[in-house]
Design an enzyme around this catalytic site. Sequence first.
Site, PDB file in Angstrom:
ATOM      1  N   HIS A   1       0.850  -1.201   0.000  1.00  0.00           N
ATOM      2  CA  HIS A   1       0.000   0.000   0.000  1.00  0.00           C
ATOM      3  C   HIS A   1       0.881   1.244   0.000  1.00  0.00           C
ATOM      4  O   HIS A   1       1.322   1.715  -1.042  1.00  0.00           O
ATOM      5  CB  HIS A   1      -0.928  -0.045   1.219  1.00  0.00           C
TER       6      HIS A   1
ATOM      7  N   HIS B   1      -0.637   0.157 -12.142  1.00  0.00           N
ATOM      8  CA  HIS B   1      -1.390   0.435 -10.922  1.00  0.00           C
ATOM      9  C   HIS B   1      -2.556  -0.525 -10.846  1.00  0.00           C
ATOM     10  O   HIS B   1      -3.176  -0.851 -11.861  1.00  0.00           O
ATOM     11  CB  HIS B   1      -1.886   1.887 -10.921  1.00  0.00           C
TER      12      HIS B   1
ATOM     13  N   ASP C   1       3.853   6.836  -7.617  1.00  0.00           N
ATOM     14  CA  ASP C   1       4.881   6.411  -6.667  1.00  0.00           C
ATOM     15  C   ASP C   1       6.275   6.478  -7.275  1.00  0.00           C
ATOM     16  O   ASP C   1       7.248   6.781  -6.579  1.00  0.00           O
ATOM     17  CB  ASP C   1       4.594   4.984  -6.193  1.00  0.00           C
TER      18      ASP C   1
END
Length: 427
Positions: A266, A307, A365
């Site tokens: 996460h 993703h 990210d």
Amino acid sequence: MAEKTARLSVDGIDKDIELPIYSGTEGPDVIDVRPLTSEGLFTYDPGFVSTASCESKITYIDGGKGILLHRGYPIEQLADHADYMDVCYLLLNGELPNAEEKAKFVHTVTHHTMVHEQLSQFFRGFRRDAHPMAIMCGVVGALSAFYHDSLDINDPHHREVCAYRLIAKMPTLAAMCYKYSIGQPFMYPRNDMDYAENFLRMMFGTPCDDYKVSPTLAKAMDKIFILHADHEQNASTSTVRLAGSSGANPFACIAAGIAALWGPAHGGANEAVLHMLSEIGDVENIPEFIQKAKDPNDPFRLMGFGHRVYRNFDPRAKVMKKTCDEVLAELGIENDPQLAIAKELERIALEDPYFVERKLYPNVDFYSGIILKAIGIPTTMFTVIFALSRTIGWISHWSEFHSGPNKIGRPRQLYTGEQMRNHPDAE
């Protein structure tokens, strides 16, 4: 009232079960499966990937089209035309603030940024080498022991005060976690700085040599806060809602969200990107690792690409890529080996048919990890900054849950253990 109805035929039940179908303002229809319980049935959905656990008006995601909306506003527009304080107000209240509302909100948050002085002593109970997320779980949960004057979850004013306190104090606590880990004194917040500037100064300033905040880096930090502010019913947000459903105080609920976010699947994704770059080691090794990533029998995966939700592209990544380029240009970083690897991986992912066909584009990210490293933030702090950013989303969902009818969460299970049996000594 539901406009449509689904009918379920089940062996052993002599009539069809009627299930109402509801439509939201966006997204697919949902089938209300609650009538199943009266027939002795319930659904099986591991990971809740096909289950709407709640009704919400805060955030909407269309992963197939690469859409992320906060209260109806596209994330790209918010990143270009709003700052983090605007987004916080929007998520909490449903509308963007006007000038007067914005000024009042910013003033309130700014004047709540200090933490109780005794809380600084709480840090001494942790080892200096403790992971910052371990410290964050503890100190955020401990806030309820210092601010117990606003813990009535049924009082709208108390909920509002708690929201303001959490938004305001999270940057202070995050910076304290970092300062504690490196043995430097804590830096008090300053009321003449904006949210992102204040955080960077508390991170890198010292009493003997104050830190002059670069406008470019402050802007980049603000973008990171915006792009991580909320992401619908993910693991940590669902955890906050579930903890909140028991009537737990908001500080405990946010601490639970931080614990859930800590997981590498996460919130640890941007930290994992930097670990991957370290594993690759050199630009010359990239072809070998690309082949490993393409090999279905090899467990190696490129972190920061693709993703789970976005099957097209991550709309946040476009904004983050631009910000990443601005930060690297500002800092004049050209010879960093890890950044060189990252840029080459980005080029390959955007050009190689294997990645393009599978839509394995760089995600938020990937770029946020590069930016945070360039600014000088250690990888152990990446998830702490994610928690800081996401607090507004968590507290908005927590507040929404308590603003209307609700009930304690109680998922069911498919039991596959032993059937009832007698103890050997039972008569």
